[in-house]
Design a protein around this motif. Sequence first.
Motif, PDB file in Angstrom:
ATOM      1  N   TYR A 236       0.853  -1.190   0.000  1.00  0.00           N
ATOM      2  CA  TYR A 236       0.000   0.000   0.000  1.00  0.00           C
ATOM      3  C   TYR A 236       0.882   1.232   0.000  1.00  0.00           C
ATOM      4  O   TYR A 236       1.679   1.457   0.918  1.00  0.00           O
ATOM      5  N   SER A 239       4.570   0.646   0.532  1.00  0.00           N
ATOM      6  CA  SER A 239       4.933   0.202   1.874  1.00  0.00           C
ATOM      7  C   SER A 239       4.252  -1.138   2.116  1.00  0.00           C
ATOM      8  O   SER A 239       3.057  -1.294   1.839  1.00  0.00           O
ATOM      9  N   HIS A 241       2.547  -3.908   4.227  1.00  0.00           N
ATOM     10  CA  HIS A 241       1.786  -4.066   5.460  1.00  0.00           C
ATOM     11  C   HIS A 241       1.430  -5.532   5.649  1.00  0.00           C
ATOM     12  O   HIS A 241       1.186  -6.242   4.669  1.00  0.00           O
ATOM     13  N   ASP A 242       1.385  -5.945   6.903  1.00  0.00           N
ATOM     14  CA  ASP A 242       0.990  -7.311   7.234  1.00  0.00           C
ATOM     15  C   ASP A 242      -0.505  -7.321   7.504  1.00  0.00           C
ATOM     16  O   ASP A 242      -0.996  -6.716   8.460  1.00  0.00           O
ATOM     17  N   PRO A 246      -1.898  -5.961  11.657  1.00  0.00           N
ATOM     18  CA  PRO A 246      -1.922  -4.599  11.095  1.00  0.00           C
ATOM     19  C   PRO A 246      -0.901  -3.661  11.711  1.00  0.00           C
ATOM     20  O   PRO A 246      -0.556  -2.652  11.102  1.00  0.00           O
ATOM     21  N   GLU A 247      -0.400  -3.985  12.921  1.00  0.00           N
ATOM     22  CA  GLU A 247       0.575  -3.085  13.534  1.00  0.00           C
ATOM     23  C   GLU A 247       1.911  -3.076  12.785  1.00  0.00           C
ATOM     24  O   GLU A 247       2.714  -2.157  12.937  1.00  0.00           O
ATOM     25  N   LYS A 248       2.174  -4.133  11.976  1.00  0.00           N
ATOM     26  CA  LYS A 248       3.406  -4.184  11.173  1.00  0.00           C
ATOM     27  C   LYS A 248       3.131  -3.491   9.844  1.00  0.00           C
ATOM     28  O   LYS A 248       2.486  -4.055   8.963  1.00  0.00           O
ATOM     29  N   ASN A 249       3.621  -2.254   9.705  1.00  0.00           N
ATOM     30  CA  ASN A 249       3.221  -1.452   8.555  1.00  0.00           C
ATOM     31  C   ASN A 249       4.375  -0.962   7.708  1.00  0.00           C
ATOM     32  O   ASN A 249       4.174  -0.176   6.802  1.00  0.00           O
ATOM     33  N   ASN A 250       5.577  -1.363   7.958  1.00  0.00           N
ATOM     34  CA  ASN A 250       6.682  -0.974   7.076  1.00  0.00           C
ATOM     35  C   ASN A 250       7.714  -2.097   7.081  1.00  0.00           C
ATOM     36  O   ASN A 250       8.824  -1.949   7.575  1.00  0.00           O
ATOM     37  N   ASN A 288      -8.635  -6.258   6.820  1.00  0.00           N
ATOM     38  CA  ASN A 288      -7.599  -5.236   7.002  1.00  0.00           C
ATOM     39  C   ASN A 288      -7.106  -4.635   5.701  1.00  0.00           C
ATOM     40  O   ASN A 288      -6.268  -3.729   5.729  1.00  0.00           O
ATOM     41  N   HIS A 290      -6.978  -2.384   2.293  1.00  0.00           N
ATOM     42  CA  HIS A 290      -7.485  -1.062   1.916  1.00  0.00           C
ATOM     43  C   HIS A 290      -8.376  -1.179   0.685  1.00  0.00           C
ATOM     44  O   HIS A 290      -8.019  -1.798  -0.316  1.00  0.00           O
ATOM     45  N   SER A 303      -4.674  -1.506  -2.861  1.00  0.00           N
ATOM     46  CA  SER A 303      -3.352  -2.065  -2.572  1.00  0.00           C
ATOM     47  C   SER A 303      -3.211  -3.392  -3.305  1.00  0.00           C
ATOM     48  O   SER A 303      -4.201  -4.018  -3.688  1.00  0.00           O
TER      49      SER A 303
END
Length: 1054
Positions: A236, A239, A241-242, A246-250, A288, A290, A303
């Motif tokens: 996305y 970048s 994302h997992d 969702p907290e793993k974003n980069n 989760n 987009h 994404s």
Amino acid sequence: MTSSASSTVRSSAKSAAERIQQQLPPSNHAASLSFSSLNLPSSRSSGVVGGGGNHSSRPKDRPSSSSSSSSSAAVVSTRRSKTPVRRSQSKDFDDDNDPGRVRVAVRVRPRNAEELLSDADFADFVELQPEIKRLKLRKNNWSSESYRFDEVFSETASQKRVYEGVAKPVVEGVLSGYNGTVMAYGQTGTGKTYTVGRIGRDDTAERGIMVRALEDIISSTSSASDSVEISYLQLYMESIHDLLAPEKNNISINEDPKTGEVSVPSATVVRIQDLDHFLQVLQVGETNRHAANTKLNTESSRSHAILMVYVRRTMHDKAAEGMKSRDKETKAELPGDKGIPRVRKSKLLIVDLAGSERIDKSGTEGHLIEEAKFINLSLTSLGKCINALAEGSAHIPTRDSKLTRLLRDSFGGSARTSLIITIGPSARYHAETSSTIMFGQRAMKIVNMVKLKEEFDYESLCRKLETQVDHLTAEVERQNKLRVSETHNLQKKLRECENALIEAERNAVTRSEFLEKENARLELRIKKLLNELQLQKDQYDLMHDKAIQLEMTLKQTKQQLENSAYQKQFADASQVYETKIAELVQQVEDEQARSTHAEHQLNEMKNLLSTQETSIHQHEMDNYQYQRELAETTYTYETKIAELQKQLEDEYARSKDSEEQLGQMKKLRNDHQDPQENDEVTKLRAKLEDLSQQHESTVDEFETMKLDYDDMLQQKEKLSVEVQDLKQKLLLEEKQRKQMESELVKLKKNLSESENVAEEKRHIKEELLKVSSESGAPTGSQRSHILKKSLSGQRATIARLCEEVGIQKILQLIKSEDLEVQIHAVKVVANLAAEENNQMKIVEEGGVDALLMLLQSSQNSTILRVASGAIANLAMNEKSQDLIMNKGGAQLLAKMASKTEDSQTLRMVAGALANLCGNEKYLMLLKEEGGIKALLELALSGNRDIVAQVARGMANFAKCETREIMQGRRKGRSLLLEEGALEWLTSNSHIDSASSQRHIELALCHLAQNEDNAKDFKSTGSVTEIVRISVESSRDDIRSLAKKILRSNPYFSS
């Protein structure tokens, strides 16, 4: 043109086509003449989907003109004069059987209500021909373009039909051990997410490729021995994302520098238990993801979604027998032992790309415009890579986008790839549809190098071997305990026998002392008896003299009585004297009898004394014999048993003598009735009883010793059997020695052939030079032909050598005392180590130990050079690196660098140390054993080849050290800086060799990533080199890394 004219042209064209089709003979070409092949609008074609598509990779041909009848030509002649007809394009692919070509299928979305109303006059803009796997794209009534695909699906095609035609072959390949990719590409709103990611909880017929692929994989694997794991990511706005966390974003992307394999280590990996579990995980990921509402799609994906499926399958014997013939051939080529279990690790990527869109048509605004920019940017980068691969370009721009980096293995890599492109039927999106079709056509030209990923399951084999080792260790310990127990028992029995012998000796000594005392007592008694006899004899002589004197007195008295008057008194006195004389005579006779008896008793006592002396002498002999027996018992039980038998006989004889003595003593007692003698007899009887008991104990000892003797005989038999076995082993070793001698002869012969091959290589090189001098430069075909000829000859020689002799026996020849044999053997091992498939065999047979032994002990320069080269080749293998470092190989190589001056040997040593620098586990050990210092000293030689190896080693060391620091496993100043490597790297960063310069620049960039090295960089002026590298480096990745360091490090930016 009016509607009547249009209907007239259409009807005339149809009739002309029917007449031409009736006149043509029935063939494959006739099938192409239909209403859809004309450049006129026709009725809507029915979508008949054929079987599974074939693979093909032939590039697109030039467009061919569509057929038209003569009558239709007359009708539209005026229109053709105004607008030239563009001939239709067609594509034919001949290599349909190539498993590595990217398979491309096309799917047309059904029309929606808006398109049905707005495209009434363009109903046949997209014409499908599923039976011949073609698609026609009409531009107008006179021009069309025909394209061929591996599969063509109409709007009525089911989800199951699409999965079986597009993804199922890839899924089957993944289950067989090949990597695979299934990707959907197309304009936004054309049904990509529906085709790929549809979950279909309510209606299983609506399930997409993801669910159906996992359903087949789960049903084909075993939960006991196989594993299926997934990661679900989205790209996305450039970048990663997992979707499952969702907290793993980069998330960063890692590439293996050796294999080039792309991985995402920070992504969440979930092990799938069953299909319901996967549906739950997939639902979480879809939630989760987009998405947004646009004019073209109410739920437009913003994404790129990537589902990564990792399959690990254990290959069993029964399963291996049932594999396909292709897999059997691949399996047969793999080196290894039958007993080692194998696993197949494969990865499946299912990619749902976000749709390309135009802002004016999609109506996006605000933040959606930024999303669309990143979507189009990543799709453009993907298109560039597809174009470069299709055109055979030398540079593939895979690093322009994270999407192309993730799909690096899918296009031009080792994975089986299927691409489904989705298009819409509306003519409003003619440009987007044409771009999508051309993307698919270019993708069909890409051919991947499909590789089977099968390896040995050393972990399960190690666990199995550890269990066996534990069992064998316990068995060995048990056997050792039994052996120790038996040895202890035997030693105990031996000590008991020795104690028994010592006790018997002690008893014999005691008995001897007792007999000596008894002999002395008997001697005293005999002396006393002799004195008494002498006294009785003296008394007898005195009485005899008295008797003679009395007789003389009696005669005188008789004479006197005859003459006197006292005759009567004389008669009385004479009678009295006669009575006394008779009594005295009787007493004398008694005394004589007693004296005779005393003399007889004296003789018996003398005999007894002589017997006791003989017995004492015999006991002394027995005592000596006991001592001798004790000495001989330590060597053999046979002599001991013989002596014990003799001792038993002697004891038996002594017991007989003692019984005779006892009888004589009883007789003496009856004769004399002496109380003192009775006491002596009683003591003798007690002694005889003791002797009897000792005799019985001696008999028991004899039986025990006899049993020990039997045991000794059994041990003797065992020893004889072992001696026979040793003889057989010696014969076998003699036979093996002869075989080794014959193999040595073969080895020398093969080595001479290798030298001939080397001579042929020199001739080939001379021929190449000759050809280049005569014709400028040899052609590629000439060069490849000559090189293939050389390599095939060399490989054939090495392969024949391995088959005839074997690696183990070649390694044994390295230990030969013959220097020539050692040199030839080391050369063969070095040639074998150059082949990757031989390296593990050499390591398993102990080749690393043998080569390190040569480096330590040999003084021959040829052996040192060749052995160093072999270790350099083996040092590329991780298992070999462990052995080399654990055996002190780095220290040996460092010593070798200091004691030799041969440039070739130094280059081999530098290469070996450079390879060892690529292992993160041994960085500190390399420094401690002098490996880094040796590399820097080698660089002082000035030789370009040596300097290139040193630069490569520095780059490897710096890269591994930086990786440890970035991952938090190490902190502090670099070890290279402690050895002064930064000054050397800075001073040699402008070296002429491009390869050496690249490695030095990489080493400087990696060292600069450690903030603890900033002060050293400033003090040595290396920051200037980082700035220069960011501008002048010949490689884009190095320049980008240098720029990133200058931006991110506050010490450098200041």
